[in-house]
Design an enzyme around this catalytic site. Structure first.
Site, mmCIF file in Angstrom:
data_model
loop_
_atom_site.group_PDB
_atom_site.id
_atom_site.type_symbol
_atom_site.label_atom_id
_atom_site.label_comp_id
_atom_site.label_asym_id
_atom_site.label_seq_id
_atom_site.Cartn_x
_atom_site.Cartn_y
_atom_site.Cartn_z
ATOM 1 N N SER A 25 0.867 -1.190 0.000
ATOM 2 C CA SER A 25 0.000 0.000 0.000
ATOM 3 C C SER A 25 0.894 1.227 0.000
ATOM 4 O O SER A 25 2.046 1.176 0.447
ATOM 5 C CB SER A 25 -0.860 0.005 1.261
ATOM 6 O OG SER A 25 -1.463 1.281 1.447
ATOM 7 N N TYR A 39 -1.999 -0.941 10.539
ATOM 8 C CA TYR A 39 -2.120 -1.312 9.122
ATOM 9 C C TYR A 39 -0.882 -0.861 8.331
ATOM 10 O O TYR A 39 -0.294 -1.641 7.575
ATOM 11 C CB TYR A 39 -3.384 -0.674 8.548
ATOM 12 C CG TYR A 39 -3.581 -0.871 7.066
ATOM 13 C CD1 TYR A 39 -4.146 -2.038 6.570
ATOM 14 C CD2 TYR A 39 -3.222 0.131 6.151
ATOM 15 C CE1 TYR A 39 -4.338 -2.208 5.192
ATOM 16 C CE2 TYR A 39 -3.412 -0.036 4.787
ATOM 17 C CZ TYR A 39 -3.969 -1.200 4.314
ATOM 18 O OH TYR A 39 -4.165 -1.366 2.958
HETATM 19 P P1 NAD Z 1 -11.760 -5.736 0.154
HETATM 20 O O1 NAD Z 1 -12.469 -5.601 1.432
HETATM 21 O O2 NAD Z 1 -12.604 -5.893 -1.067
HETATM 22 O O3 NAD Z 1 -10.758 -6.945 0.182
HETATM 23 C C1 NAD Z 1 -10.138 -7.398 1.352
HETATM 24 C C2 NAD Z 1 -10.389 -8.881 1.440
HETATM 25 O O4 NAD Z 1 -9.594 -9.417 2.486
HETATM 26 C C3 NAD Z 1 -11.816 -9.240 1.783
HETATM 27 O O5 NAD Z 1 -12.621 -9.381 0.646
HETATM 28 C C4 NAD Z 1 -11.649 -10.574 2.511
HETATM 29 O O6 NAD Z 1 -11.974 -11.649 1.667
HETATM 30 C C5 NAD Z 1 -10.165 -10.635 2.830
HETATM 31 N N1 NAD Z 1 -9.938 -10.935 4.242
HETATM 32 C C6 NAD Z 1 -9.859 -10.064 5.277
HETATM 33 N N2 NAD Z 1 -9.634 -10.744 6.422
HETATM 34 C C7 NAD Z 1 -9.554 -12.045 6.091
HETATM 35 C C8 NAD Z 1 -9.333 -13.239 6.828
HETATM 36 N N3 NAD Z 1 -9.108 -13.231 8.147
HETATM 37 N N4 NAD Z 1 -9.365 -14.436 6.163
HETATM 38 C C9 NAD Z 1 -9.589 -14.468 4.819
HETATM 39 N N5 NAD Z 1 -9.788 -13.365 4.073
HETATM 40 C C10 NAD Z 1 -9.757 -12.184 4.709
HETATM 41 O O7 NAD Z 1 -10.819 -4.471 0.014
HETATM 42 P P2 NAD Z 1 -9.591 -4.126 -0.970
HETATM 43 O O8 NAD Z 1 -9.363 -2.683 -0.804
HETATM 44 O O9 NAD Z 1 -9.802 -4.691 -2.296
HETATM 45 O O10 NAD Z 1 -8.370 -4.854 -0.261
HETATM 46 C C11 NAD Z 1 -7.503 -5.724 -0.935
HETATM 47 C C12 NAD Z 1 -6.077 -5.443 -0.546
HETATM 48 O O11 NAD Z 1 -5.704 -4.174 -1.040
HETATM 49 C C13 NAD Z 1 -5.794 -5.400 0.954
HETATM 50 O O12 NAD Z 1 -4.581 -6.073 1.206
HETATM 51 C C14 NAD Z 1 -5.653 -3.936 1.230
HETATM 52 O O13 NAD Z 1 -4.833 -3.710 2.338
HETATM 53 C C15 NAD Z 1 -5.009 -3.474 -0.045
HETATM 54 N N6 NAD Z 1 -5.088 -2.047 -0.286
HETATM 55 C C16 NAD Z 1 -6.288 -1.430 -0.424
HETATM 56 C C17 NAD Z 1 -6.331 -0.068 -0.624
HETATM 57 C C18 NAD Z 1 -7.630 0.674 -0.767
HETATM 58 O O14 NAD Z 1 -7.609 1.912 -0.736
HETATM 59 N N7 NAD Z 1 -8.755 0.006 -0.924
HETATM 60 C C19 NAD Z 1 -5.141 0.667 -0.702
HETATM 61 C C20 NAD Z 1 -3.922 0.010 -0.569
HETATM 62 C C21 NAD Z 1 -3.910 -1.362 -0.361
#
Ligand code: NAD
Ligand code: MG
Length: 303
Positions: free
Chosen positions: A195, A208
């Site tokens: 991230s 985080y």
């Molecule tokens: P999202 O909520 O759609 O995806 C996160 C997923 O993590 C969930 O769908 C869930 O299936 C999974 N998860 C969480 N806890 C879990 C557990 N204990 N066991 C199994 N699965 C679990 O949101 P997203 O934003 O698409 O996140 C995906 C990745 O992107 C993450 O690693 C997040 O940190 C990263 N990210 C997101 C952003 C943003 O702004 N959305 C920015 C930087 C990084």
């Protein structure tokens, strides 16, 4: 969601400023982990726009967090590029997972979901073994799942939260990579999800942001170990992306209407804008790229 400019694909030239919704967004909250289908507007995961060209033909992929958001966009893109895909998600996300699987299968891809909690080592071992078994091997391991819970101060972060965030974001990646590596052939690729928070930390994301910095270090260290085996390890570092992670506790509720407004492009990214980078890192096109972190940040610089 259809991009406002019309039903084009990821190659259609357009203005990135207006390609997708800009703030202000409606106020909204959901309980974690939340569902994409309850977001307004719904994230674009490439359902109507991603066009594949066989760039991952025959590859066998495991994608965590594949039900929603970035993971869903990656799963759809991999499926349309010709990969067979196992997605992992939490049991509470079955609806989003079923939607994603339907989209992948409609594209002609073989795909299944395996529900379960990756914060448990035993489940991670089983997940890798079951995925490899179902796929007949494993070529691509994509760690997308993550946990993000905003807290105003270090004083508000419980040991339980700190532990759960590290277990989900860092330990699970360690367990999944450790279990997968003995199964991976030469040419395999591991992709982790860091991230912008690894480089530009928000004070309300202390735990985080720390996990995301750990993911960068892990990616670089592991890439050096496994390079002589012909296996590449890279990471993607998204900036603010419009996913359910944010309104389900990832941001304070009052930050959702303006989410993404601090980037040079002035809006959050969509999951569909992250997926092509994962495809590049998975495919043989990036054969000389390892230990690298690719930013998808809307213009906020990564080092
Ligand atoms: P999202 O909520 O759609 O995806 C996160 C997923 O993590 C969930 O769908 C869930 O299936 C999974 N998860 C969480 N806890 C879990 C557990 N204990 N066991 C199994 N699965 C679990 O949101 P997203 O934003 O698409 O996140 C995906 C990745 O992107 C993450 O690693 C997040 O940190 C990263 N990210 C997101 C952003 C943003 O702004 N959305 C920015 C930087 C990084
Ligand atoms: Mg989800």
């Amino acid at each position: 969601m259809q991009p406002p400019d019309g039903p084009d694909n990821q190659y259609t030239m357009r203005d990135p400023l207006t390609q997708y919704p800009r703030p202000p967004f409606p106020e909204q909250t959901q309980g974690a982990p939340g569902l994409d289908q309850n977001m307004r507007p719904e994230p674009d995961c490439g359902e109507a726009t991603y066009v594949g060209f066989g760039r991952l033909k025959g590859r066998r992929a495991l994608i965590t967090g594949g039900d929603s958001g970035i993971g869903r966009a990656v799963a759809i893109a991999f499926a349309r590029e010709g990969a067979s895909v196992v997605i992992n998600h939490l049991p509470a996300e079955q609806q989003d997972a079923d939607d994603t699987l339907n989209v992948m299968r409609a594209s002609g891809a073989w795909s299944i979901g395996i529900a379960g909690d990756i914060s448990q080592e035993g489940f991670c071992d089983d997940l890798v073994a079951s995925a490899a078994d179902a796929l007949g091997g494993l070529d691509l391991v994509v760690n997308v799942a993550g946990k993000q819970v905003a807290k105003e101060s270090i004083a508000d972060i419980s040991t339980e939260q700190f532990d759960a965030t590290f277990r989900t974001n860092v330990y699970a990646m360690f367990w999944i990579c450790k279990a997968a590596l003995p199964l991976l052939p030469k040419g395999a690729s591991i992709i982790n999800t860091a991230s912008i928070q690894a480089y530009q930390q928000s004070p309300h994301l202390l735990d985080y942001a720390s996990t995301k910095a750990a993911i960068v270090a892990f990616t670089r260290a592991l890439s050096r170990e496994v390079a002589p085996k012909g296996i590449r390890v890279n990471a993607v570092a998204p900036g603010p992306i419009w996913t359910v992670l944010q309104p389900s506790g990832g941001q304070p509720a009052e930050r959702i209407p303006t989410f993404g407004d601090h980037t040079p492009l002035g809006r959050p990214g969509q999951p569909a804008e992250c997926a092509p980078v994962y495809v590049l890192l998975a495919s043989q096109e990036s054969s000389y790229v390892t230990g690298e972190v690719y930013g998808v940040t809307g213009g906020n610089p990564t080092p």
